[in-house]
Design an enzyme around this catalytic site. Structure first.
Site, mmCIF file in Angstrom:
data_model
loop_
_atom_site.group_PDB
_atom_site.id
_atom_site.type_symbol
_atom_site.label_atom_id
_atom_site.label_comp_id
_atom_site.label_asym_id
_atom_site.label_seq_id
_atom_site.Cartn_x
_atom_site.Cartn_y
_atom_site.Cartn_z
ATOM 1 N N HIS A 103 -91.941 38.345 48.219
ATOM 2 C CA HIS A 103 -92.800 38.780 47.115
ATOM 3 C C HIS A 103 -92.861 40.303 47.065
ATOM 4 C CE1 HIS A 103 -97.026 38.940 45.153
ATOM 5 N NE2 HIS A 103 -96.107 38.783 44.222
ATOM 6 N N SER A 149 -95.360 34.689 42.666
ATOM 7 C CA SER A 149 -96.624 35.343 43.024
ATOM 8 C C SER A 149 -97.625 34.360 43.590
ATOM 9 C CB SER A 149 -97.274 35.944 41.770
ATOM 10 O OG SER A 149 -96.436 36.887 41.172
ATOM 11 N N GLU A 181 -94.027 40.897 50.781
ATOM 12 C CA GLU A 181 -94.586 39.804 51.580
ATOM 13 C C GLU A 181 -93.459 38.798 51.826
ATOM 14 O OE1 GLU A 181 -99.212 39.371 50.363
ATOM 15 O OE2 GLU A 181 -97.831 38.795 48.786
ATOM 16 N N ASN A 201 -102.300 38.866 46.413
ATOM 17 C CA ASN A 201 -102.859 38.275 45.193
ATOM 18 C C ASN A 201 -104.095 37.413 45.465
ATOM 19 O OD1 ASN A 201 -101.165 39.505 43.406
ATOM 20 N ND2 ASN A 201 -99.689 37.833 43.341
HETATM 21 N N1 CAA Z 1 -87.648 57.595 40.157
HETATM 22 C C1 CAA Z 1 -88.004 57.954 41.398
HETATM 23 N N2 CAA Z 1 -89.272 58.243 41.764
HETATM 24 C C2 CAA Z 1 -90.206 58.162 40.809
HETATM 25 C C3 CAA Z 1 -89.908 57.790 39.489
HETATM 26 C C4 CAA Z 1 -88.564 57.511 39.171
HETATM 27 N N3 CAA Z 1 -88.199 57.168 37.941
HETATM 28 N N4 CAA Z 1 -91.033 57.795 38.764
HETATM 29 C C5 CAA Z 1 -92.015 58.158 39.599
HETATM 30 N N5 CAA Z 1 -91.517 58.380 40.829
HETATM 31 C C6 CAA Z 1 -92.250 58.824 42.009
HETATM 32 C C7 CAA Z 1 -92.965 60.124 41.692
HETATM 33 O O1 CAA Z 1 -92.118 61.222 41.883
HETATM 34 C C8 CAA Z 1 -94.109 60.084 42.672
HETATM 35 O O2 CAA Z 1 -93.640 60.435 43.959
HETATM 36 P P1 CAA Z 1 -94.517 61.340 44.962
HETATM 37 O O3 CAA Z 1 -95.705 60.494 45.308
HETATM 38 O O4 CAA Z 1 -93.602 61.570 46.104
HETATM 39 O O5 CAA Z 1 -94.884 62.544 44.171
HETATM 40 C C9 CAA Z 1 -94.464 58.604 42.710
HETATM 41 O O6 CAA Z 1 -93.267 57.906 42.321
HETATM 42 C C10 CAA Z 1 -95.592 58.240 41.739
HETATM 43 O O7 CAA Z 1 -95.157 58.571 40.438
HETATM 44 P P2 CAA Z 1 -96.053 59.306 39.362
HETATM 45 O O8 CAA Z 1 -96.926 60.305 40.073
HETATM 46 O O9 CAA Z 1 -95.227 59.802 38.238
HETATM 47 O O10 CAA Z 1 -96.818 58.119 38.756
HETATM 48 P P3 CAA Z 1 -98.303 57.719 38.887
HETATM 49 O O11 CAA Z 1 -99.097 58.622 39.730
HETATM 50 O O12 CAA Z 1 -98.697 57.457 37.495
HETATM 51 O O13 CAA Z 1 -98.182 56.330 39.704
HETATM 52 C C11 CAA Z 1 -97.849 54.062 40.067
HETATM 53 C C12 CAA Z 1 -97.501 55.244 39.193
HETATM 54 C C13 CAA Z 1 -97.249 54.220 41.451
HETATM 55 C C14 CAA Z 1 -97.261 52.827 39.397
HETATM 56 C C15 CAA Z 1 -99.403 53.951 40.175
HETATM 57 O O14 CAA Z 1 -99.964 53.927 38.896
HETATM 58 C C16 CAA Z 1 -99.842 52.736 40.918
HETATM 59 O O15 CAA Z 1 -99.785 52.665 42.142
HETATM 60 N N6 CAA Z 1 -100.332 51.745 40.165
HETATM 61 C C17 CAA Z 1 -100.788 50.493 40.746
HETATM 62 C C18 CAA Z 1 -99.606 49.578 40.917
HETATM 63 C C19 CAA Z 1 -99.995 48.290 41.546
HETATM 64 O O16 CAA Z 1 -101.139 48.022 41.917
HETATM 65 N N7 CAA Z 1 -99.007 47.404 41.667
HETATM 66 C C20 CAA Z 1 -99.199 46.082 42.186
HETATM 67 C C21 CAA Z 1 -99.374 45.109 41.029
HETATM 68 S S1 CAA Z 1 -99.695 43.487 41.597
HETATM 69 C C22 CAA Z 1 -98.186 42.851 41.940
HETATM 70 O O17 CAA Z 1 -97.164 43.449 41.757
HETATM 71 C C23 CAA Z 1 -98.150 41.464 42.523
HETATM 72 C C24 CAA Z 1 -98.163 40.321 41.581
HETATM 73 O O18 CAA Z 1 -97.663 39.262 41.971
HETATM 74 C C25 CAA Z 1 -98.811 40.371 40.261
HETATM 75 P P1 NAD Z 2 -91.108 38.785 32.969
HETATM 76 O O1 NAD Z 2 -91.640 37.898 31.912
HETATM 77 O O2 NAD Z 2 -91.171 40.246 32.780
HETATM 78 O O3 NAD Z 2 -89.583 38.424 33.285
HETATM 79 C C1 NAD Z 2 -89.112 37.141 33.531
HETATM 80 C C2 NAD Z 2 -87.699 37.096 32.980
HETATM 81 O O4 NAD Z 2 -87.024 35.941 33.480
HETATM 82 C C3 NAD Z 2 -87.657 37.022 31.446
HETATM 83 O O5 NAD Z 2 -86.965 38.160 30.962
HETATM 84 C C4 NAD Z 2 -86.907 35.727 31.171
HETATM 85 O O6 NAD Z 2 -86.035 35.816 30.068
HETATM 86 C C5 NAD Z 2 -86.111 35.540 32.454
HETATM 87 N N1 NAD Z 2 -85.666 34.161 32.712
HETATM 88 C C6 NAD Z 2 -86.334 33.014 32.477
HETATM 89 N N2 NAD Z 2 -85.566 31.963 32.845
HETATM 90 C C7 NAD Z 2 -84.397 32.468 33.329
HETATM 91 C C8 NAD Z 2 -83.193 31.898 33.860
HETATM 92 N N3 NAD Z 2 -83.047 30.575 33.975
HETATM 93 N N4 NAD Z 2 -82.197 32.728 34.246
HETATM 94 C C9 NAD Z 2 -82.353 34.065 34.150
HETATM 95 N N5 NAD Z 2 -83.452 34.666 33.637
HETATM 96 C C10 NAD Z 2 -84.462 33.867 33.250
HETATM 97 O O7 NAD Z 2 -91.871 38.358 34.305
HETATM 98 P P2 NAD Z 2 -92.044 39.200 35.658
HETATM 99 O O8 NAD Z 2 -93.320 39.933 35.598
HETATM 100 O O9 NAD Z 2 -90.768 39.899 35.964
HETATM 101 O O10 NAD Z 2 -92.257 37.999 36.686
HETATM 102 C C11 NAD Z 2 -91.164 37.300 37.244
HETATM 103 C C12 NAD Z 2 -91.596 36.632 38.537
HETATM 104 O O11 NAD Z 2 -92.079 37.651 39.440
HETATM 105 C C13 NAD Z 2 -92.731 35.623 38.402
HETATM 106 O O12 NAD Z 2 -92.551 34.599 39.342
HETATM 107 C C14 NAD Z 2 -93.962 36.461 38.731
HETATM 108 O O13 NAD Z 2 -95.055 35.692 39.187
HETATM 109 C C15 NAD Z 2 -93.405 37.346 39.840
HETATM 110 N N6 NAD Z 2 -94.113 38.623 40.070
HETATM 111 C C16 NAD Z 2 -94.590 39.350 39.005
HETATM 112 C C17 NAD Z 2 -95.223 40.569 39.250
HETATM 113 C C18 NAD Z 2 -95.744 41.432 38.139
HETATM 114 O O14 NAD Z 2 -96.477 42.398 38.418
HETATM 115 N N7 NAD Z 2 -95.423 41.179 36.887
HETATM 116 C C19 NAD Z 2 -95.332 41.034 40.573
HETATM 117 C C20 NAD Z 2 -94.796 40.280 41.626
HETATM 118 C C21 NAD Z 2 -94.198 39.060 41.353
#
Ligand code: CAA
Ligand code: NAD
Length: 282
Positions: free
Chosen positions: A140, A119, A152, A190
């Site tokens: 990503h 990330s 990404e 991010n």
């Molecule tokens: N199988 C297939 N499709 C499914 C499903 C499943 N098990 N579960 C849900 N879906 C489908 C639904 O049917 C629905 O489809 P339609 O839009 O066509 O109706 C869609 O997925 C949304 O599902 P729900 O309506 O049941 O769920 P929701 O409205 O509660 O939405 C969510 C769930 C999409 C996760 C929503 O809460 C959301 O967008 N949350 C924000 C997620 C987000 O911001 N993610 C990014 C995090 S940051 C990151 O990842 C980067 C990082 O590095 C940290």
């Molecule tokens: P998580 O803690 O849910 O899962 C990580 C897993 O990796 C753990 O189950 C751990 O046991 C396993 N692991 C550690 N070392 C390992 C190895 N040597 N071999 C195999 N498995 C091993 O974390 P996550 O949220 O899945 O994040 C994983 C990566 O994805 C990180 O780099 C994170 O920054 C990135 N990421 C996370 C998100 C998010 O929303 N959580 C979104 C995008 C990217």
């Protein structure tokens, strides 16, 4: 090069989603965890998502079965020897990722492409820690991987044109919409999302409002699907904390500094949905 077999390192929140979409797209997929309990937990998450999909009418029973047929779980690096491409999705920690690449390189062929789902870590630095800096890129994904359309694609300084094109094509083959993102901490999404989430924690610590009111404010007031605290719990507070530290280390700007409350919640084991408690209880 034709990619037939995909390896996924880590079957946590992200690795399980990535393995699922790879298998659903037709790749023979091998997902590795560190022990059997964690592997079974991750595979259980995949099975549940597919089952729920069938119940909701979004996934056919045939697609569920063929996805599971193409998926193998393992706890050894040796089982990944046949992979043409590996997506690494283990903990957001440079040393852990380096150690995993070194173990993988002992068993994998020279042609295998490495993609990291990091990330926030520097893709060039990750690439430099391998013997294949030209066959390494960032890919990503977003959580939950089967539902979020974006990927990404990040080119490190050493990533070859061919590897970058293959990473882009691979993301498309999974049904994702790839975008070019720079090798800067947090890439595009991010870079904008993390300061927002950290700011929400700081504002809450400073008494801005209740968790529920702040979340309601951002969902009903701005049309976000979920508010910042629900999203923090969803992403994982540990992962957010690691990301914030990495981004702060590089930018040295207060906006990326992890707030004291976030650190304490991680230390207390309140990691969000995955541990049953974060800002909310599950
Ligand atoms: N199988 C297939 N499709 C499914 C499903 C499943 N098990 N579960 C849900 N879906 C489908 C639904 O049917 C629905 O489809 P339609 O839009 O066509 O109706 C869609 O997925 C949304 O599902 P729900 O309506 O049941 O769920 P929701 O409205 O509660 O939405 C969510 C769930 C999409 C996760 C929503 O809460 C959301 O967008 N949350 C924000 C997620 C987000 O911001 N993610 C990014 C995090 S940051 C990151 O990842 C980067 C990082 O590095 C940290
Ligand atoms: P998580 O803690 O849910 O899962 C990580 C897993 O990796 C753990 O189950 C751990 O046991 C396993 N692991 C550690 N070392 C390992 C190895 N040597 N071999 C195999 N498995 C091993 O974390 P996550 O949220 O899945 O994040 C994983 C990566 O994805 C990180 O780099 C994170 O920054 C990135 N990421 C996370 C998100 C998010 O929303 N959580 C979104 C995008 C990217």
């Amino acid at each position: 090069m034709q990619i037939k077999t995909v390896g996924v390192l880590g079957c946590g929140l992200m690795g399980s989603g990535i393995a699922q979409v790879c298998a659903a797209a037709g790749y023979k997929t091998i997902v590795k965890e560190i022990d059997d309990a964690l592997l079974q937990k991750g595979l259980g998450r995949i099975r549940k998502f597919l089952e729920d999909g069938v119940t909701k009418g979004k996934v056919t029973a045939h697609a569920r079965d063929s996805t599971l047929d193409r998926l193998t779980g393992t706890t050894t690096f040796d089982a990944m020897a046949a992979c043409d491409l590996v997506v690494e999705a283990i903990v957001e920690n440079l040393e852990a990722k380096r150690a995993a690449y070194a173990s993988l390189e002992r068993v994998l062929g020279a042609h295998t492409i490495f993609l990291s789902n990091t990330s926030s870590l520097c893709v060039t630095e990750l690439a430099a820690s391998t013997k294949r800096p030209d066959r390494f890129a960032g890919l990503h994904f977003f959580n939950p991987v089967p539902l979020m359309k974006l990927a990404e694609v990040i080119r490190g300084l050493t990533t070859s044109d061919d590897t970058y094109a293959q990473a882009f094509a691979f993301a498309r083959s999974l049904g994702k919409e790839p975008i070019n993102a720079p090798d800067r901490p947090g890439f595009i999404v991010n870079r904008l999302l993390v300061p927002y989430l950290l700011d929400a924690v700081r504002a809450y610590e400073n008494g801005l409002g209740t968790l529920e009111d702040i979340d309601k404010g951002m969902t009903l007031g701005c049309g976000h699907p979920i508010g910042p605290f629900a999203l923090l719990d969803f992403v994982g507070l540990d992962t957010t904390y690691y990301i914030a530290n990495i981004m702060f280390e590089e930018f040295r700007e207060p906006a990326y500094a992890p707030p004291p409350l976030l650190k304490r919640m991680v230390l207390a084991g309140r990691l969000g949905r995955k541990s049953g408690r974060g800002f909310y209880q599950y």
